[in-house]
Motif scaffolding. Structure first.
Motif: not given
Length: 124
Positions: A82-86
């Motif tokens: 889920i690369p769109e979150i940190e």
């Protein structure tokens, strides 16, 4: 059935908990993605055998071992799939035979954080 012409969001997914065509968007969609990635064992997705986590393999370990391993697996798995979150923080607590995990995350480039709580059952 989902009528895609009624969906106003750019990002959406079918709600996996509702067989009648409900969709999830926004924060709910990300939280559902976290569930899917962490509760899916590695090797269970035929077209993508690396997708998922190894948390299910860890739950029978002693508490002193399982907690740091699960936290490490969350930090490894969630950003990868889920690369769109940190991720901001992963908190844990043991309640009886349950491992409760709170994942604090935010969308990249945003300031507002969100919390997803998960429960993993340990064998008695």
């Amino acid at each position: 059935m989902i009528d895609v012409s009624t969906i106003k969001e750019a990002r959406w997914a079918p709600d996996i908990t509702d067989p009648f065509g409900k969709i999830v968007t926004g924060i709910d969609e990300i939280n559902q993605m976290i569930d899917l990635v962490l509760f899916t064992p590695v090797g269970a997705v035929p077209g993508n055998p690396e997708k998922g986590s190894k948390i299910d393999e860890m739950l029978d370990l002693p508490v002193m071992e399982v907690v740091p391993l699960v936290v490490k697996e969350i930090w490894r798995t969630v950003p990868k799939w889920i690369p769109e979150i940190e991720l901001q923080q992963v908190q844990t607590k043991i309640v009886g035979a349950e491992l409760i995990v709170s994942i604090i995350w935010k969308h990249k480039g945003e300031k507002t954080t969100n919390t997803k709580e998960l429960s993993f059952a340990k064998s008695a």
